[in-house]
Motif scaffolding. Structure first.
Motif, mmCIF file in Angstrom:
data_model
loop_
_atom_site.group_PDB
_atom_site.id
_atom_site.type_symbol
_atom_site.label_atom_id
_atom_site.label_comp_id
_atom_site.label_asym_id
_atom_site.label_seq_id
_atom_site.Cartn_x
_atom_site.Cartn_y
_atom_site.Cartn_z
ATOM 1 N N UNK A 155 0.832 -1.202 0.000
ATOM 2 C CA UNK A 155 0.000 0.000 0.000
ATOM 3 C C UNK A 155 0.873 1.262 0.000
ATOM 4 N N UNK A 156 1.755 1.359 -0.985
ATOM 5 C CA UNK A 156 2.812 2.385 -0.944
ATOM 6 C C UNK A 156 2.328 3.799 -1.236
ATOM 7 N N UNK A 157 3.034 4.767 -0.664
ATOM 8 C CA UNK A 157 2.768 6.181 -0.968
ATOM 9 C C UNK A 157 3.481 6.586 -2.250
ATOM 10 N N UNK A 158 4.545 5.849 -2.569
ATOM 11 C CA UNK A 158 5.316 6.136 -3.793
ATOM 12 C C UNK A 158 5.432 4.852 -4.604
ATOM 13 N N UNK A 159 5.030 4.942 -5.857
ATOM 14 C CA UNK A 159 5.141 3.786 -6.754
ATOM 15 C C UNK A 159 6.121 4.150 -7.857
ATOM 16 N N UNK A 160 7.113 3.294 -8.042
ATOM 17 C CA UNK A 160 8.120 3.540 -9.077
ATOM 18 C C UNK A 160 8.006 2.444 -10.125
ATOM 19 N N UNK A 161 7.783 2.854 -11.348
ATOM 20 C CA UNK A 161 7.585 1.879 -12.416
ATOM 21 C C UNK A 161 8.592 2.160 -13.526
ATOM 22 N N UNK A 162 9.398 1.158 -13.842
ATOM 23 C CA UNK A 162 10.374 1.306 -14.927
ATOM 24 C C UNK A 162 9.820 0.546 -16.128
ATOM 25 N N UNK A 163 9.328 1.269 -17.111
ATOM 26 C CA UNK A 163 8.780 0.686 -18.340
ATOM 27 C C UNK A 163 7.672 -0.338 -18.080
ATOM 28 N N UNK A 164 6.606 0.070 -17.401
ATOM 29 C CA UNK A 164 5.581 -0.907 -17.017
ATOM 30 C C UNK A 164 4.794 -1.474 -18.191
ATOM 31 N N UNK A 165 4.740 -0.760 -19.292
ATOM 32 C CA UNK A 165 3.909 -1.230 -20.398
ATOM 33 C C UNK A 165 4.733 -1.959 -21.450
#
Ligand code: ATP
Ligand code: MG
Length: 313
Positions: A155-165
């Motif tokens: 349940x994070x306050x910060x989400x980091x996505x590296x090339x999610x798509x």
């Protein structure tokens, strides 16, 4: 002064990383706030992954600081990372465990109620039916979605996505975009590193363009594309009424055209415009964003120095 509520979920100051003679990240200041999606853009080798690695405490900065929820990642790594969910370029899952068991394994490490989120997250990411299948049987799209599910376990306050798509078909890409917007709607901050400029354009509130580890442009999409000609072409019958509704959205520059209206608005506002018109019973037959695309601007900003025209001797 450290408040209890951290509006700024990520802040880096003067972040530097040198690998030998290579300066991968060169004095980077960035901020991500709750409720916003920030795009991290840059050509191959610009320093995106190195930046993310430092934010997650996986790479030690040569200089500078990274704070998550006001906690210095090097001083209070565990506390800081408790509030972060990250999906890196290569997210590894156990091939012979089911998707559900893989999430459960991550959840056990994270603790704090994460286990109870496994099934709801499988459902949210459209994996409920296949939750019991082994990970190795998953399609690329399912793997990406499982990766995103795992970022949300804490349940994070910060989400980091590296090339999610990465590798997703158009429908899958759209689902991910919608999901990313939802995450921001849940008051999380999202840092999205992506090469899909079209995706970034549609989903990000702000973008940071880096090149050789330096910030070379930042701002809203409209600002980065210099607001130059960012407008919507709206095809609608009742122009005066439509104009009135758009003014109600705070849109000021409205021009009549033979088929409807041209209105100057941030390209991310298409959905909002559509909704406002439709809920007043005005069904636009087209709402087309017209702009110098982010891709145009990106190419211009990041194009390699023109090869030195050294005379052939
Ligand atoms: N462990 C390392 N040792 C030496 N050089 C490295 C290391 N990691 C990254 N680099 C270098 O640092 C620079 C930035 O790399 P980084 O992976 O951060 O770029 P990126 O923006 O994520 O690129 P991409 O779009 O290709 O993923 C590159 O020149 C890369 O070769
Ligand atoms: Mg990278």
């Amino acid at each position: 002064m450290t408040g209890e509520v951290h509006e700024v979920v990520l802040r880096t100051k003067g972040l530097v990383k040198r690998f030998g003679s290579i300066t991968a990240v060169d004095g980077l200041d960035l901020e991500v706030r709750r409720g916003e999606v920030v795009g991290l853009l840059g050509p191959n080798g610009a320093g995106k992954s190195t930046t993310i690695g430092m934010v997650l405490g996986l790479i030690t900065p040569t200089a500078g600081t990274a704070e998550v929820l006001g906690r210095d990642i090097r001083v209070r790594r565990e506390d800081a990372l408790a509030g972060v969910g990250a999906m890196l370029e290569v997210t590894s899952f156990y091939p012979y465990l089911s998707g559900r068991d893989n999430l459960a394994a991550v959840a056990l490490l994270r603790g704090g109620g994460a286990l109870a989120r496994v099934d709801p997250l499988l459902a949210r990411l459209g994996l409920a039916q296949r939750g019991g299948s082994k990970f190795r049987t998953y399609s690329l799209g399912m793997r990406q979605r499982l990766g995103i599910a795992s970022t949300l376990l804490a349940d994070p306050a910060l989400v980091i996505l590296d090339e999610p798509a990465n590798g997703l078909d158009p429908a899958g890409q759209r689902e991910i975009r919608e999901l990313i917007r939802e995450l921001a709607g849940e008051n999380r901050g999202v840092l999205l590193a992506s090469h899909l400029l079209h995706e970034v354009e549609q989903v990000c509130d702000r973008v940071l363009v880096i090149k050789k580890g330096k910030l070379i442009a930042s701002g809203t999409i409209a600002e980065v594309t210099r607001g130059g000609g960012n407008y919507f072409e709206i095809v609608v019958d009742d122009k005066p009424r439509a104009a009135e509704i758009l003014r109600g959205l705070g849109i000021k520059e409205i021009r009549e055209t033979p088929t409807g209206l041209d209105v100057v608005a941030d390209p991310t506002r298409g959905g909002e415009i559509n909704r406002a018109l439709a809920s007043a019973g005005l069904y636009a037959s087209a709402i087309v964003p017209r702009a110098s695309s982010l891709e145009d601007v990106f190419m211009e900003l990041t194009e390699p120095e023109s090869p030195s025209a050294s005379p052939v001797s």
